[in-house]
Design an enzyme around this catalytic site. Structure first.
Site, mmCIF file in Angstrom:
data_model
loop_
_atom_site.group_PDB
_atom_site.id
_atom_site.type_symbol
_atom_site.label_atom_id
_atom_site.label_comp_id
_atom_site.label_asym_id
_atom_site.label_seq_id
_atom_site.Cartn_x
_atom_site.Cartn_y
_atom_site.Cartn_z
ATOM 1 N N GLU A 286 -4.454 -50.533 58.374
ATOM 2 C CA GLU A 286 -3.572 -49.480 58.895
ATOM 3 C C GLU A 286 -3.006 -49.853 60.261
ATOM 4 O O GLU A 286 -3.573 -49.489 61.292
ATOM 5 C CB GLU A 286 -4.331 -48.148 58.993
ATOM 6 C CG GLU A 286 -4.661 -47.568 57.636
ATOM 7 C CD GLU A 286 -5.220 -46.143 57.695
ATOM 8 O OE1 GLU A 286 -5.530 -45.657 58.803
ATOM 9 O OE2 GLU A 286 -5.337 -45.536 56.621
ATOM 10 N N GLU A 378 -5.687 -46.793 49.961
ATOM 11 C CA GLU A 378 -6.690 -45.870 50.514
ATOM 12 C C GLU A 378 -6.108 -44.465 50.543
ATOM 13 O O GLU A 378 -4.965 -44.269 50.944
ATOM 14 C CB GLU A 378 -7.087 -46.290 51.939
ATOM 15 C CG GLU A 378 -8.145 -45.372 52.556
ATOM 16 C CD GLU A 378 -8.464 -45.711 54.011
ATOM 17 O OE1 GLU A 378 -8.701 -46.900 54.327
ATOM 18 O OE2 GLU A 378 -8.455 -44.773 54.832
HETATM 19 C C1 IDC Z 1 -13.318 -43.397 58.967
HETATM 20 C C2 IDC Z 1 -14.693 -43.130 58.371
HETATM 21 C C3 IDC Z 1 -15.631 -42.652 59.450
HETATM 22 C C4 IDC Z 1 -15.612 -43.661 60.597
HETATM 23 C C5 IDC Z 1 -14.170 -43.889 61.084
HETATM 24 C C6 IDC Z 1 -14.072 -44.945 62.168
HETATM 25 O O1 IDC Z 1 -14.573 -42.203 57.327
HETATM 26 O O2 IDC Z 1 -16.943 -42.502 58.940
HETATM 27 O O3 IDC Z 1 -16.390 -43.163 61.655
HETATM 28 O O4 IDC Z 1 -13.386 -44.306 60.002
HETATM 29 O O5 IDC Z 1 -14.338 -46.197 61.677
HETATM 30 C C7 IDC Z 1 -8.451 -44.141 57.784
HETATM 31 C C8 IDC Z 1 -9.135 -45.445 57.959
HETATM 32 C C9 IDC Z 1 -10.609 -45.322 57.685
HETATM 33 C C10 IDC Z 1 -11.147 -43.991 58.193
HETATM 34 C C11 IDC Z 1 -10.489 -42.884 57.388
HETATM 35 C C12 IDC Z 1 -10.991 -41.474 57.734
HETATM 36 O O6 IDC Z 1 -8.580 -46.486 57.174
HETATM 37 O O7 IDC Z 1 -11.276 -46.395 58.319
HETATM 38 O O8 IDC Z 1 -12.545 -43.968 57.964
HETATM 39 N N1 IDC Z 1 -9.053 -42.966 57.609
HETATM 40 O O9 IDC Z 1 -10.765 -41.188 59.082
HETATM 41 N N2 IDC Z 1 -7.156 -43.930 57.848
HETATM 42 C C13 IDC Z 1 -6.916 -42.608 57.741
HETATM 43 C C14 IDC Z 1 -8.124 -41.968 57.571
#
Ligand code: IDC
Length: 460
Positions: A286, A378
């Site tokens: 992302e 995702e």
């Molecule tokens: C989130 C995980 C969370 C973690 C955070 C930081 O769910 O447990 O603490 O990342 O690493 C994304 C990202 C993905 C995120 C997810 C939800 O690709 O890594 O995971 N998210 O926030 N993009 C939009 C949402």
């Protein structure tokens, strides 16, 4: 056949034939509406309505119908704007299904409540004209003989064809599957038992392997993480699933910060997995806080490294604004359409979180899908934090749209993280049960239900 059985099982009504009448100068009108109760529980139910336009093309439509029992109420609907006044229900088309060509269909749905009985609605109409037509669905029974074998057996080496992902028969397919959580944190969720459940019970086509680069990820132990990724590629391959190798950049958002690491990592995994047919590379999860030009520059340096080792694999490129095609940064898909990555056999990532990203994001995807090969590598059923409640209506609207457009997807996450997006309840990965409904969260149950339906991959 499957749909007919569903109709029989639920006592759905399919309404008879219309005779087109009226002065010759008028537009021809007519429609059919097929109502199905997909599940029912004490006081509540979920229903679908397939609406087919049998008249001249319409650019805007409203479906009307009548609830026969006074206790029947639409609680929450999707794929249309729903309202109810007394027994009269209306559903108006939304951006991406507002236009219906002659013969075109759209699937709407809602969760309803009832108090007495729950009879099928009556008096369906489209733009005020009664839906008394009937249609023969050309895909029912399927024209392709049902494919046997695992997803990778049936589809083989994939490639991009126009805006679609195509299989070895050069036919468009949709892969439906799950993403790991960060493998640096949730390694215990990816063993033989959980991956057997993913392949056999969920009938998943795909495992996305989320290898964070920062946050105690790849940068702390490049060789160790490379080995873990390769191990998961092999485990997916042994179960007939595609493996999407995700270089999970997130913070910092400029993928160029990790350019050298990306070159090292991808030259290694691409060489090691070059002969496999089940690998797809996702080069930057992302990008955020960075221009499309910078992302494109990164892609044009990393893709040649992959191609040098593994010339025929599909590569997915992240997009601006957390892979929102720029929408979350106030832009849109035109920046990519007007300035595409200079490489063949690539797709562009689109990510969404259903409780945060709704109609304007869906409108972007439906527009962009005719111009760019998209892969939803995702998405979550919850908010963009990864937590909070499941937004059922928005999630179903998204999944229906992706099915309709044949866009492949991976859901965040196949893990037992203590957050709404996780498919398993906390603690599940310490045990050995990955198959019973008792270990599923609401999000997990919804996704397992969607992913486990028959793929009907084309075989000729
Ligand atoms: C989130 C995980 C969370 C973690 C955070 C930081 O769910 O447990 O603490 O990342 O690493 C994304 C990202 C993905 C995120 C997810 C939800 O690709 O890594 O995971 N998210 O926030 N993009 C939009 C949402």
């Amino acid at each position: 056949m499957k749909r007919l059985l569903a109709l029989l099982a639920t006592g759905a009504s399919v309404v008879g034939l219309t005779v087109l009448a009226g002065p010759p100068a008028q537009a021809a009108t007519g429609c059919s509406a097929e109502y199905t109760i997909t599940s029912q529980w004490a006081g509540g139910f979920q229903a679908g309505v397939k609406v087919t336009n049998l008249g001249d093309p319409v650019s805007d439509w409203t479906l009307g119908f009548t609830m026969p029992d006074t206790g029947q109420k639409v609680v929450q609907g999707w794929n249309a704007t729903w309202s109810q006044s007394g027994s009269a229900v209306t559903a108006a088309g939304v951006d991406w299904n507002r236009t219906l060509a002659t013969g075109a269909s759209t699937n709407l749905g809602f969760v309803g409540s009832f108090t007495g009985s729950n009879p099928a609605p009556t008096s369906f109409s489209l733009n005020g004209v009664a839906c008394t037509g009937s249609v023969t669905d050309p895909t029912d029974p399927p024209t392709d003989p049902p494919a046997t074998g695992t997803p990778t057996d049936v589809n083989g080496q994939l490639h991009v064809c126009g805006v679609h992902l195509c299989n070895q028969y050069d036919r468009p397919i949709q892969l439906r599957g799950m993403s790991t959580h960060g493998i640096q944190w949730f390694g215990s969720c990816y063993g033989d038992a959980s991956l057997d459940a993913l392949a056999d019970d969920w009938k998943s086509d795909l495992l996305r392997v989320a290898m964070y680069v920062q946050e105690d990820g790849y940068e702390t132990d490049p060789d160790g993480f490379t080995r873990q990724v390769n191990r998961l590629v092999d485990m997916a391959e042994a179960r007939g699933m595609y493996a999407l190798i995700d270089f999970h950049t997130l913070t910092p958002g400029d993928p160029n910060y990790n350019l050298d690491r990306a070159k090292t990592f991808f030259s290694s995994v691409a060489a090691r997995n070059a002969d496999k047919k089940n690998v797809i590379y996702e080069i930057a999860n992302e990008p955020n806080g960075v221009s499309w030009a910078a992302v494109k520059n990164y892609a044009e340096q990393v893709i040649p490294v992959i191609r040098a080792a593994d010339p025929d694999a599909v590569v997915i490129v992240g997009t601006r604004g957390w892979s929102s095609l720029g929408v979350s940064d106030g832009s849109n898909e035109s920046e990519v359409v007007n300035n595409p990555v200079n490489a063949a056999n690539i797709m562009y990532a689109f990510h969404f979180y259903a409780a945060s990203h709704k109609d304007n994001y869906r409108a972007t995807v439906s527009r962009a899908a005719s111009q760019l090969p998209l892969f939803v590598s995702e998405f979550g059923t919850v908010s963009a934090t990864g937590g909070g409640a499941v937004d059922r209506a928005s999630s179903i609207a998204w999944l229906d749209l992706l099915d309709q457009l044949k866009i492949s997807y991976a859901n965040w996450t196949f893990s037992d993280a203590d957050e709404g997006s996780a498919a398993f309840k906390p603690g599940t990965c310490n045990g050995s049960d990955f198959s019973s409904s008792a270990v599923l969260t609401e999000s997990g149950a919804l996704l397992k239900n969607r992913i486990s339906t028959a793929d009907n991959f084309p075989t000729s």
